[in-house]
Design a protein around this motif. Structure first.
Motif, PDB file in Angstrom:
ATOM      1  N   ILE A   1      -2.812   7.338   0.643  1.00 14.21           N
ATOM      2  CA  ILE A   1      -2.485   7.966   1.917  1.00 14.21           C
ATOM      3  C   ILE A   1      -1.242   8.811   1.726  1.00 14.21           C
ATOM      4  O   ILE A   1      -0.258   8.361   1.138  1.00 14.21           O
ATOM      5  CB  ILE A   1      -2.207   6.929   3.029  1.00 14.21           C
ATOM      6  N   GLU A   2      -1.288  10.028   2.241  1.00 17.55           N
ATOM      7  CA  GLU A   2      -0.125  10.911   2.250  1.00 17.55           C
ATOM      8  C   GLU A   2       0.022  11.433   3.671  1.00 17.55           C
ATOM      9  O   GLU A   2      -0.910  12.010   4.227  1.00 17.55           O
ATOM     10  CB  GLU A   2      -0.344  12.065   1.268  1.00 17.55           C
TER      11      GLU A   2
ATOM     12  N   ASN B   1      -1.771   3.925  -3.326  1.00 20.85           N
ATOM     13  CA  ASN B   1      -0.595   4.795  -3.425  1.00 20.85           C
ATOM     14  C   ASN B   1      -0.334   5.434  -2.069  1.00 20.85           C
ATOM     15  O   ASN B   1      -1.198   6.124  -1.529  1.00 20.85           O
ATOM     16  CB  ASN B   1      -0.820   5.883  -4.477  1.00 20.85           C
ATOM     17  N   ILE B   2       0.865   5.221  -1.558  1.00 20.98           N
ATOM     18  CA  ILE B   2       1.222   5.724  -0.239  1.00 20.98           C
ATOM     19  C   ILE B   2       2.463   6.597  -0.368  1.00 20.98           C
ATOM     20  O   ILE B   2       3.490   6.151  -0.872  1.00 20.98           O
ATOM     21  CB  ILE B   2       1.459   4.564   0.744  1.00 20.98           C
TER      22      ILE B   2
ATOM     23  N   GLY C   1       0.650  -2.018  -2.826  1.00 21.70           N
ATOM     24  CA  GLY C   1       0.598  -0.865  -3.721  1.00 21.70           C
ATOM     25  C   GLY C   1       1.940  -0.198  -3.918  1.00 21.70           C
ATOM     26  O   GLY C   1       2.989  -0.805  -3.736  1.00 21.70           O
ATOM     27  N   GLN C   2       1.891   1.069  -4.289  1.00 25.08           N
ATOM     28  CA  GLN C   2       3.067   1.887  -4.554  1.00 25.08           C
ATOM     29  C   GLN C   2       3.408   2.697  -3.300  1.00 25.08           C
ATOM     30  O   GLN C   2       2.561   3.438  -2.816  1.00 25.08           O
ATOM     31  CB  GLN C   2       2.797   2.859  -5.705  1.00 25.08           C
ATOM     32  N   VAL C   3       4.634   2.563  -2.807  1.00 26.09           N
ATOM     33  CA  VAL C   3       5.051   3.289  -1.616  1.00 26.09           C
ATOM     34  C   VAL C   3       6.252   4.167  -1.947  1.00 26.09           C
ATOM     35  O   VAL C   3       7.233   3.693  -2.512  1.00 26.09           O
ATOM     36  CB  VAL C   3       5.413   2.321  -0.463  1.00 26.09           C
TER      37      VAL C   3
ATOM     38  N   GLY D   1     -11.115   6.324   0.561  1.00 32.55           N
ATOM     39  CA  GLY D   1     -10.916   7.674   0.044  1.00 32.55           C
ATOM     40  C   GLY D   1      -9.499   8.127   0.332  1.00 32.55           C
ATOM     41  O   GLY D   1      -8.767   7.501   1.093  1.00 32.55           O
ATOM     42  N   GLU D   2      -9.114   9.229  -0.292  1.00 31.07           N
ATOM     43  CA  GLU D   2      -7.763   9.757  -0.113  1.00 31.07           C
ATOM     44  C   GLU D   2      -7.603  10.381   1.268  1.00 31.07           C
ATOM     45  O   GLU D   2      -8.485  11.091   1.738  1.00 31.07           O
ATOM     46  CB  GLU D   2      -7.463  10.796  -1.187  1.00 31.07           C
ATOM     47  N   ILE D   3      -6.452  10.098   1.882  1.00 30.78           N
ATOM     48  CA  ILE D   3      -6.118  10.674   3.185  1.00 30.78           C
ATOM     49  C   ILE D   3      -4.887  11.539   3.002  1.00 30.78           C
ATOM     50  O   ILE D   3      -3.848  11.061   2.545  1.00 30.78           O
ATOM     51  CB  ILE D   3      -5.833   9.570   4.225  1.00 30.78           C
ATOM     52  N   LYS D   4      -4.988  12.819   3.359  1.00 31.44           N
ATOM     53  CA  LYS D   4      -3.844  13.729   3.366  1.00 31.44           C
ATOM     54  C   LYS D   4      -3.712  14.249   4.781  1.00 31.44           C
ATOM     55  O   LYS D   4      -4.570  14.964   5.273  1.00 31.44           O
ATOM     56  CB  LYS D   4      -4.042  14.874   2.378  1.00 31.44           C
TER      57      LYS D   4
END
Length: 129
Positions: free
Chosen positions: A59-60, A73-74, A90-92, A39-42
């Motif tokens: 991850i943000e 996506n990071i 992924g995309q950093v 899941g997304e982490i903010k």
């Protein structure tokens, strides 16, 4: 003398080795992941992914340190560090990328830096007009 102490970085949330979370996480402090997060982490603080930790798809955070695995996506406002044995795919987007010998990065990286000259140049041009 007491007022001059540095603020210590505190990890208030730890996801244990046997824990699996499916869902989004949003928190104002730092996070350590030794289990799995799907899941997304903010995170307004730092994210530490331990040797057995895994996180996807996004991850943000302020900083990310990866000893385990992160995919997706990071977005990092400061820097991402991949330790020996750590894997990132992924995309950093970050302010800096550090890959220790034995660390693995597969994907695309965009490094952003604050450009002080652009702002001054724009202000100068606007004043002249």
């Amino acid at each position: 003398m007491l007022n001059k102490k540095k603020k210590q970085k505190v990890i208030e949330t730890i996801i244990g080795k046997e824990t699996v979370i499916e869902g989004n996480i949003k928190l104002p402090t730092s996070l350590r992941i030794d289990g799995k997060v799907y899941g997304e982490i903010k995170c307004e603080g730092n994210v530490y992914i331990g040797k057995h930790g895994y996180a996807e798809p996004a991850i943000e955070a302020k900083n990310i340190i990866v000893a385990g695995e992160a995919n997706g996506n990071i977005i990092v406002s400061e820097k991402i560090q991949i330790h020996a044995g750590g894997k990132v795919s992924g995309q950093v987007q970050s302010g800096g990328l550090i890959i220790e010998e034995g660390g693995l990065f597969n994907g695309n990286s965009t490094i952003h830096t604050p450009n002080k000259h652009t702002k001054k140049s724009t202000e100068s041009k606007n004043k002249a007009i």
